[in-house]
Write a protein that holds these residues in place. Structure first.
Motif, PDB file in Angstrom:
ATOM      1  N   ASN A  47      -4.944 -12.229   2.587  1.00  0.00           N
ATOM      2  CA  ASN A  47      -4.443 -12.963   1.410  1.00  0.00           C
ATOM      3  C   ASN A  47      -5.235 -12.606   0.159  1.00  0.00           C
ATOM      4  N   GLU A  48      -6.564 -12.548   0.289  1.00  0.00           N
ATOM      5  CA  GLU A  48      -7.402 -12.211  -0.865  1.00  0.00           C
ATOM      6  C   GLU A  48      -7.132 -10.794  -1.343  1.00  0.00           C
ATOM      7  N   ALA A  49      -6.951  -9.869  -0.397  1.00  0.00           N
ATOM      8  CA  ALA A  49      -6.682  -8.474  -0.759  1.00  0.00           C
ATOM      9  C   ALA A  49      -5.340  -8.340  -1.467  1.00  0.00           C
ATOM     10  N   SER A  50      -4.333  -9.028  -0.955  1.00  0.00           N
ATOM     11  CA  SER A  50      -3.011  -8.924  -1.597  1.00  0.00           C
ATOM     12  C   SER A  50      -3.044  -9.510  -3.009  1.00  0.00           C
ATOM     13  N   LYS A  51      -3.797 -10.589  -3.198  1.00  0.00           N
ATOM     14  CA  LYS A  51      -3.925 -11.167  -4.547  1.00  0.00           C
ATOM     15  C   LYS A  51      -4.705 -10.234  -5.470  1.00  0.00           C
ATOM     16  N   ALA A  52      -5.768  -9.614  -4.942  1.00  0.00           N
ATOM     17  CA  ALA A  52      -6.573  -8.704  -5.763  1.00  0.00           C
ATOM     18  C   ALA A  52      -5.753  -7.492  -6.200  1.00  0.00           C
ATOM     19  N   LEU A  53      -4.901  -7.007  -5.307  1.00  0.00           N
ATOM     20  CA  LEU A  53      -4.071  -5.839  -5.620  1.00  0.00           C
ATOM     21  C   LEU A  53      -2.759  -6.209  -6.307  1.00  0.00           C
ATOM     22  N   LYS A  54      -2.481  -7.514  -6.357  1.00  0.00           N
ATOM     23  CA  LYS A  54      -1.244  -8.025  -6.953  1.00  0.00           C
ATOM     24  C   LYS A  54      -0.010  -7.445  -6.267  1.00  0.00           C
ATOM     25  N   ILE A  55      -0.071  -7.469  -4.918  1.00  0.00           N
ATOM     26  CA  ILE A  55       1.064  -7.029  -4.106  1.00  0.00           C
ATOM     27  C   ILE A  55       1.314  -8.097  -3.037  1.00  0.00           C
ATOM     28  N   SER A  56       2.489  -8.055  -2.423  1.00  0.00           N
ATOM     29  CA  SER A  56       2.813  -9.016  -1.374  1.00  0.00           C
ATOM     30  C   SER A  56       2.107  -8.641  -0.067  1.00  0.00           C
ATOM     31  N   LEU A  57       2.077  -9.593   0.860  1.00  0.00           N
ATOM     32  CA  LEU A  57       1.473  -9.314   2.166  1.00  0.00           C
ATOM     33  C   LEU A  57       2.232  -8.218   2.911  1.00  0.00           C
ATOM     34  N   SER A  58       3.545  -8.200   2.776  1.00  0.00           N
ATOM     35  CA  SER A  58       4.320  -7.151   3.459  1.00  0.00           C
ATOM     36  C   SER A  58       4.015  -5.772   2.860  1.00  0.00           C
ATOM     37  N   SER A  59       3.817  -5.712   1.544  1.00  0.00           N
ATOM     38  CA  SER A  59       3.437  -4.433   0.918  1.00  0.00           C
ATOM     39  C   SER A  59       2.053  -4.003   1.374  1.00  0.00           C
ATOM     40  N   LEU A  60       1.156  -4.963   1.489  1.00  0.00           N
ATOM     41  CA  LEU A  60      -0.193  -4.657   1.982  1.00  0.00           C
ATOM     42  C   LEU A  60      -0.122  -4.112   3.402  1.00  0.00           C
ATOM     43  N   ASN A  61       0.676  -4.754   4.256  1.00  0.00           N
ATOM     44  CA  ASN A  61       0.837  -4.275   5.637  1.00  0.00           C
ATOM     45  C   ASN A  61       1.414  -2.863   5.671  1.00  0.00           C
ATOM     46  N   ARG A  62       2.380  -2.596   4.801  1.00  0.00           N
ATOM     47  CA  ARG A  62       2.990  -1.259   4.733  1.00  0.00           C
ATOM     48  C   ARG A  62       1.941  -0.212   4.341  1.00  0.00           C
ATOM     49  N   ARG A  63       1.100  -0.549   3.354  1.00  0.00           N
ATOM     50  CA  ARG A  63       0.053   0.383   2.897  1.00  0.00           C
ATOM     51  C   ARG A  63      -1.000   0.612   3.982  1.00  0.00           C
ATOM     52  N   VAL A  64      -1.310  -0.437   4.753  1.00  0.00           N
ATOM     53  CA  VAL A  64      -2.261  -0.285   5.866  1.00  0.00           C
ATOM     54  C   VAL A  64      -1.660   0.632   6.922  1.00  0.00           C
ATOM     55  N   ASN A  65      -0.382   0.414   7.242  1.00  0.00           N
ATOM     56  CA  ASN A  65       0.284   1.223   8.273  1.00  0.00           C
ATOM     57  C   ASN A  65       0.431   2.685   7.869  1.00  0.00           C
ATOM     58  N   ASP A  66       0.645   2.951   6.577  1.00  0.00           N
ATOM     59  CA  ASP A  66       0.773   4.354   6.158  1.00  0.00           C
ATOM     60  C   ASP A  66      -0.589   5.001   5.865  1.00  0.00           C
ATOM     61  N   GLY A  67      -1.660   4.216   5.954  1.00  0.00           N
ATOM     62  CA  GLY A  67      -3.007   4.769   5.823  1.00  0.00           C
ATOM     63  C   GLY A  67      -3.544   4.844   4.409  1.00  0.00           C
ATOM     64  N   SER A  68      -2.803   4.352   3.441  1.00  0.00           N
ATOM     65  CA  SER A  68      -3.292   4.435   2.061  1.00  0.00           C
ATOM     66  C   SER A  68      -4.334   3.356   1.751  1.00  0.00           C
ATOM     67  N   ILE A  69      -4.374   2.301   2.558  1.00  0.00           N
ATOM     68  CA  ILE A  69      -5.405   1.270   2.427  1.00  0.00           C
ATOM     69  C   ILE A  69      -6.071   1.107   3.789  1.00  0.00           C
ATOM     70  N   LYS A  70      -7.400   1.170   3.797  1.00  0.00           N
ATOM     71  CA  LYS A  70      -8.138   1.059   5.052  1.00  0.00           C
ATOM     72  C   LYS A  70      -8.391  -0.409   5.380  1.00  0.00           C
ATOM     73  N   CYS A  71      -8.147  -0.747   6.637  1.00  0.00           N
ATOM     74  CA  CYS A  71      -8.286  -2.115   7.119  1.00  0.00           C
ATOM     75  C   CYS A  71      -9.356  -2.145   8.213  1.00  0.00           C
ATOM     76  N   TYR A  72     -10.156  -3.201   8.226  1.00  0.00           N
ATOM     77  CA  TYR A  72     -11.201  -3.376   9.239  1.00  0.00           C
ATOM     78  C   TYR A  72     -10.849  -4.598  10.076  1.00  0.00           C
ATOM     79  N   LYS A  73     -10.809  -4.423  11.379  1.00  0.00           N
ATOM     80  CA  LYS A  73     -10.447  -5.505  12.286  1.00  0.00           C
ATOM     81  C   LYS A  73     -11.702  -6.137  12.876  1.00  0.00           C
TER      82      LYS A  73
END
Length: 94
Positions: A47-73
């Motif tokens: 939620n914080e990342a999507s607000k910082a980037l001013k994108i929706s959660l689904s857009s954030l998930n799409r960017r994580v899946n395509d590798g343009s944004i790195k996610c740490y689990k």
């Protein structure tokens, strides 16, 4: 064959030698600690990342899946390094 012997020195000279040796050892330890010191990374939730980037959660998930944004689990939760998101914004705004 190596000869060993006793060296006579004054107490003040011995104290100076010990002080110098301790000071050098302390300096080496301090330098090693500085090299080992790591900066503390701020982790953002999804939620914080999507607000910082001013994108929706689904857009954030799409960017994580395509590798343009790195996610740490961590367990089942996803986190993002704030510094990496800032760098991404800088690249996108150029």
């Amino acid at each position: 064959m190596k000869k060993e012997g006793i060296i006579l020195i004054k107490g003040t000279e011995l104290q100076d030698l010990i002080n110098k040796a301790v000071a050098m050892a302390f300096e080496n330890v301090c330098l090693a600690d500085k090299r080992k010191a790591k900066t503390v990374e701020t982790l953002l939730s999804r939620n914080e990342a999507s607000k910082a980037l001013k994108i929706s959660l689904s857009s954030l998930n799409r960017r994580v899946n395509d590798g343009s944004i790195k996610c740490y689990k961590i367990g089942a939760r996803s986190f993002f390094k704030e510094s990496e998101l800032e760098n991404l914004l800088i690249l996108l705004n150029k």
